[in-house]
Scaffold this motif. Structure first.
Motif, PDB file in Angstrom:
ATOM      1  N   TYR A 146       0.857  -1.194   0.000  1.00 12.07           N
ATOM      2  CA  TYR A 146       0.000   0.000   0.000  1.00 12.07           C
ATOM      3  C   TYR A 146       0.890   1.240   0.000  1.00 12.07           C
ATOM      4  N   LEU A 147       0.611   2.154  -0.919  1.00 14.32           N
ATOM      5  CA  LEU A 147       1.353   3.403  -0.998  1.00 14.32           C
ATOM      6  C   LEU A 147       0.599   4.451  -0.180  1.00 14.32           C
ATOM      7  N   GLU A 153       5.466  13.002   1.661  1.00 14.20           N
ATOM      8  CA  GLU A 153       6.077  11.814   1.070  1.00 14.20           C
ATOM      9  C   GLU A 153       5.035  10.738   0.779  1.00 14.20           C
ATOM     10  N   LEU A 154       5.399   9.835  -0.109  1.00 12.65           N
ATOM     11  CA  LEU A 154       4.638   8.614  -0.345  1.00 12.65           C
ATOM     12  C   LEU A 154       5.498   7.443   0.106  1.00 12.65           C
TER      13      LEU A 154
END
Length: 253
Positions: A146-147, A153-154
């Protein structure tokens, strides 16, 4: 004999119809259904089918999904081009099958077998549960990462590092084995469908728990269960009496 065919390929259903008529001209094809949806609608109402021929892969899903919605007691012969993994499942569950392209002699043997087979009081659903899980695990690709957003940020979070998912004020959150919480921009129902059911289980409307996160299970009042996990949850994880048996079976599998 009255027959229903569940097959999404016209050529395949036409060929099966031809072979059945060649074996016995008195066989009556009641209908040909080409999807999971149409099959659920058909078998949800009284029908005259005495034998069903059903392909595994249909246009809108795997045919075993039908049995999650409808209790079918009519004998079934599955037609499939599946590999040996699935064939082993068929044999274990005592359900007949025919490999495509269908051979007339094998088709005739299947018909003879079901004519001599006594009615199973447990119905098809009882035989189907193990096979459904095997085939879905084999054919479905489950979510591995999962992002998630964190400030600007990611960050990729692996599902193997997630202990449980839960809903808080309408937002789905994932708690990792390191006790870090991340917001997931999805509905809990969507997350549930993306996860491997061998590892994750929806215990109630609020929580999805990972198998290895479970520390212990305690009996609660009225047949309910309390699930304790690591990292600990702020909210009590309660499994209802109606779902307790299924949950314990999953944990013990």
């Amino acid at each position: 004999m009255k027959v229903v065919i569940v097959e999404d390929e016209i050529a395949a259903s036409d060929n099966l119809t031809f072979l059945l008529k060649a074996i016995n001209p008195d066989i009556e094809i009641l209908t040909v259904l080409d999807s999971v949806k149409s099959a659920i609608m058909y078998f949800s109402t009284p029908n005259m089918a005495e034998l069903i021929f059903m392909d595994i892969h249909l246009a809108d899903g795997i045919s075993f999904e039908i049995f999650e919605e409808v209790d079918i007691k009519t004998p079934i012969v599955f037609t499939t081009a599946y590999d040996q993994y699935a064939i082993k499942a068929f044999k274990v569950n005592s359900i007949d099958y025919l490999l495509k392209p269908i051979n007339e002699d094998e088709l005739e043997e299947a018909i003879l077998k079901f004519r001599s087979k006594s009615e199973d009081d447990k119905g098809i659903n009882a035989q189907m549960s193990g096979m459904l899980q095997l085939l879905q695990t084999k054919t479905k690709s489950y979510k591995t990462t999962y992002l998630v957003h964190q400030r600007d940020e990611l960050i990729p979070i692996k599902t193997e590092d997630i202990s449980y998912f839960y809903i808080e004020t309408g937002i789905v959150k994932a708690v990792t084995i390191h006790n870090k919480s991340y917001s997931i921009d999805k509905k809990l129902e969507d997350v549930e469908n993306e996860l491997n059911p061998e590892r994750f289980h929806r215990i109630n409307r609020q929580f999805i728990v990972e198998r290895n996160a479970i520390v212990n299970i305690k009996h609660y009042f009225n047949g309910k269960l309390i699930v304790n996990v690591n990292p600990p949850s702020k909210e009590r994880m309660v499994v209802s009496k109606a779902k307790s048996s299924e949950f314990k079976k999953w944990v013990n599998s």
